[in-house]
Design a protein around this motif. Structure first.
Motif, short mmCIF file in Angstrom:
data_model
loop_
_atom_site.label_atom_id
_atom_site.label_comp_id
_atom_site.label_asym_id
_atom_site.label_seq_id
_atom_site.Cartn_x
_atom_site.Cartn_y
_atom_site.Cartn_z
N TYR A 67 0.84 -1.19 0.00
CA TYR A 67 0.00 0.00 0.00
C TYR A 67 0.88 1.25 0.00
O TYR A 67 1.95 1.26 0.58
CB TYR A 67 -0.88 0.04 1.26
CG TYR A 67 -1.63 -1.24 1.55
CD1 TYR A 67 -1.01 -2.29 2.22
CD2 TYR A 67 -2.96 -1.40 1.17
CE1 TYR A 67 -1.70 -3.47 2.50
CE2 TYR A 67 -3.65 -2.56 1.44
CZ TYR A 67 -3.01 -3.60 2.10
OH TYR A 67 -3.70 -4.77 2.37
N ARG A 102 -1.34 -11.15 4.48
CA ARG A 102 -2.65 -11.63 4.05
C ARG A 102 -2.72 -13.14 3.88
O ARG A 102 -3.41 -13.64 3.01
CB ARG A 102 -3.08 -10.94 2.75
CG ARG A 102 -3.19 -9.45 2.88
CD ARG A 102 -4.20 -9.06 3.92
NE ARG A 102 -5.57 -9.25 3.48
CZ ARG A 102 -6.64 -9.06 4.24
NH1 ARG A 102 -6.48 -8.69 5.48
NH2 ARG A 102 -7.83 -9.25 3.76
N TYR A 145 -12.61 -4.93 11.42
CA TYR A 145 -11.49 -5.11 12.32
C TYR A 145 -11.01 -3.71 12.70
O TYR A 145 -11.03 -2.79 11.88
CB TYR A 145 -10.35 -5.86 11.63
CG TYR A 145 -10.61 -7.31 11.33
CD1 TYR A 145 -9.73 -8.03 10.54
CD2 TYR A 145 -11.72 -7.98 11.85
CE1 TYR A 145 -9.94 -9.37 10.26
CE2 TYR A 145 -11.94 -9.32 11.57
CZ TYR A 145 -11.05 -10.01 10.77
OH TYR A 145 -11.26 -11.34 10.50
N LEU A 161 -10.09 -8.17 16.41
CA LEU A 161 -10.61 -8.93 15.27
C LEU A 161 -11.94 -9.57 15.63
O LEU A 161 -12.90 -9.52 14.86
CB LEU A 161 -9.59 -10.01 14.86
CG LEU A 161 -8.16 -9.53 14.58
CD1 LEU A 161 -7.29 -10.69 14.15
CD2 LEU A 161 -8.15 -8.42 13.55
N TYR A 174 -12.25 -6.06 6.30
CA TYR A 174 -12.17 -7.51 6.20
C TYR A 174 -13.07 -8.11 7.27
O TYR A 174 -13.09 -7.61 8.38
CB TYR A 174 -10.73 -7.97 6.39
CG TYR A 174 -10.54 -9.42 6.06
CD1 TYR A 174 -10.63 -10.40 7.04
CD2 TYR A 174 -10.31 -9.81 4.75
CE1 TYR A 174 -10.47 -11.72 6.74
CE2 TYR A 174 -10.14 -11.14 4.43
CZ TYR A 174 -10.23 -12.10 5.43
OH TYR A 174 -10.08 -13.43 5.14
N SER A 185 -14.38 -7.48 2.67
CA SER A 185 -13.51 -7.11 1.56
C SER A 185 -12.16 -7.77 1.78
O SER A 185 -11.69 -7.84 2.90
CB SER A 185 -13.35 -5.60 1.50
OG SER A 185 -12.27 -5.23 0.66
N ASN A 186 -11.53 -8.21 0.73
CA ASN A 186 -10.27 -8.92 0.88
C ASN A 186 -9.07 -8.06 0.53
O ASN A 186 -7.99 -8.56 0.24
CB ASN A 186 -10.26 -10.18 0.00
CG ASN A 186 -9.17 -11.14 0.42
OD1 ASN A 186 -8.85 -11.25 1.60
ND2 ASN A 186 -8.57 -11.81 -0.54
N THR A 187 -9.23 -6.74 0.56
CA THR A 187 -8.13 -5.88 0.16
C THR A 187 -7.23 -5.50 1.32
O THR A 187 -6.11 -5.04 1.11
CB THR A 187 -8.66 -4.58 -0.47
OG1 THR A 187 -9.39 -3.85 0.53
CG2 THR A 187 -9.57 -4.88 -1.65
N GLY A 188 -7.73 -5.62 2.53
CA GLY A 188 -6.93 -5.24 3.68
C GLY A 188 -6.73 -3.75 3.84
O GLY A 188 -5.91 -3.30 4.63
N LYS A 189 -7.49 -2.95 3.08
CA LYS A 189 -7.33 -1.50 3.17
C LYS A 189 -7.70 -0.99 4.55
O LYS A 189 -8.62 -1.48 5.18
CB LYS A 189 -8.22 -0.81 2.12
CG LYS A 189 -7.82 -1.07 0.69
CD LYS A 189 -8.64 -0.22 -0.26
CE LYS A 189 -10.08 -0.65 -0.28
NZ LYS A 189 -10.87 0.15 -1.24
N LEU A 190 -6.97 0.02 4.98
CA LEU A 190 -7.27 0.66 6.25
C LEU A 190 -7.80 2.06 6.02
O LEU A 190 -7.29 2.80 5.18
CB LEU A 190 -6.02 0.74 7.13
CG LEU A 190 -5.47 -0.58 7.67
CD1 LEU A 190 -4.17 -0.32 8.43
CD2 LEU A 190 -6.48 -1.26 8.58
N ILE A 191 -8.82 2.43 6.78
CA ILE A 191 -9.31 3.80 6.85
C ILE A 191 -8.86 4.35 8.20
O ILE A 191 -9.19 3.77 9.25
CB ILE A 191 -10.83 3.87 6.74
CG1 ILE A 191 -11.30 3.19 5.45
CG2 ILE A 191 -11.31 5.32 6.81
CD1 ILE A 191 -10.82 3.85 4.19
N PHE A 192 -8.13 5.46 8.16
CA PHE A 192 -7.56 6.02 9.37
C PHE A 192 -8.37 7.20 9.88
O PHE A 192 -8.97 7.94 9.11
CB PHE A 192 -6.13 6.51 9.12
CG PHE A 192 -5.11 5.40 9.03
CD1 PHE A 192 -4.85 4.77 7.83
CD2 PHE A 192 -4.42 5.00 10.17
CE1 PHE A 192 -3.92 3.75 7.75
CE2 PHE A 192 -3.48 3.99 10.10
CZ PHE A 192 -3.23 3.36 8.89
#
Lengths: 116, 116
Positions: free
Chosen positions: A33, A96, B32, B51, B96, B99-106
């Motif tokens: 990322y 992952r 998560y 989690l 997650y 969604s399987n992207t693992g993106k984080l929103i901060f």
């Protein structure tokens, strides 16, 4: 293991110049990322990759391009830098895969970019 | 769309006093939750994560956080802070497993300033 490394640590550009930021990880992580950090705005996702040869747009992709030709490297490019791109850029990776830490992002030390 | 709000931009506290850093999130799916810490001029380091399971999560350096689903909160606490805890703290959410992207929103970040 060096973990996640970023090159360069600092850079000053003039408006219109181009540059590439390099992120490298030696943990064999699948996902990588690019974020930018601006005061009062936290970190915002620019682009990400879920594997070698794949890339996808994040929250703020305009003005940036990325490439993931090798699993361990994730490049962020600025084709024509603008003052609005002055920021601190962080790279992160994520294994992952099931197991300890598979859901956690590991961050590099950051690149401080100033566009004049 | 998901979002994270950190309710305090700065929290000054005296050494050995307790502290709470507040985080609220919004999401229509299971999430998560994470707390990261950023020491001056460094990258982000994971403090703790939720989690599933027990809503009270313990992390490194004596920090803990409590997940409250009904109030959509994930507040960070430490019973007695030290000067070395001075840093910026970020709350983040990942969508997650939906969604399987693992993106984080901060969130926007909270600066903890520990005074002697």
């Amino acid at each position: 293991n060096a973990g996640v490394t970023q090159t360069p640590k600092f850079r000053v550009l003039k408006t219109g110049q181009s540059m590439t930021l390099l992120c490298a990880q030696d943990m064999n992580h699948e996902y990588m990322y690019w974020y930018r950090q601006d005061p009062g705005m936290g970190l915002r996702l620019i682009h990400y990759s879920v594997g070698e040869g794949t890339t996808a747009k994040g929250e703020v992709p305009d003005g940036y391009n990325v490439s993931r030709l090798k699993k361990q490297n994730f490049l962020l490019g600025l084709e024509s830098a603008a003052p609005s791109q002055t920021s601190v850029y962080f790279c992160a990776s994520n294994p992952r895969q099931p197991g300890t830490g598979w859901d956690t992002q590991y961050f590099g030390p950051g690149t401080r970019l100033t566009v004049l | 769309a998901q979002s994270v709000t950190q309710l305090d931009s700065q929290v000054p506290v005296f050494e050995e006093a307790p502290v709470e850093l507040r985080c609220n999130y919004s999401s229509s799916v299971s999430v998560y939750l994470f707390w990261y810490v950023q020491y001056p001029n460094q990258g982000l380091q994971l403090l703790l994560k939720y989690l599933s399971g027990s809503t009270l999560v313990k992390g490194i350096n004596g920090f803990e956080a409590e997940f409250n689903k009904s109030q959509t909160s994930f507040h960070l606490r430490k019973p007695s802070v030290h000067i070395s805890d001075t840093a910026e703290y970020f709350c983040a959410v990942s969508d997650y497993p939906s969604s399987n992207t693992g993106k984080l929103i901060f969130g926007q970040g909270t600066t903890l300033q520990v005074k002697p």
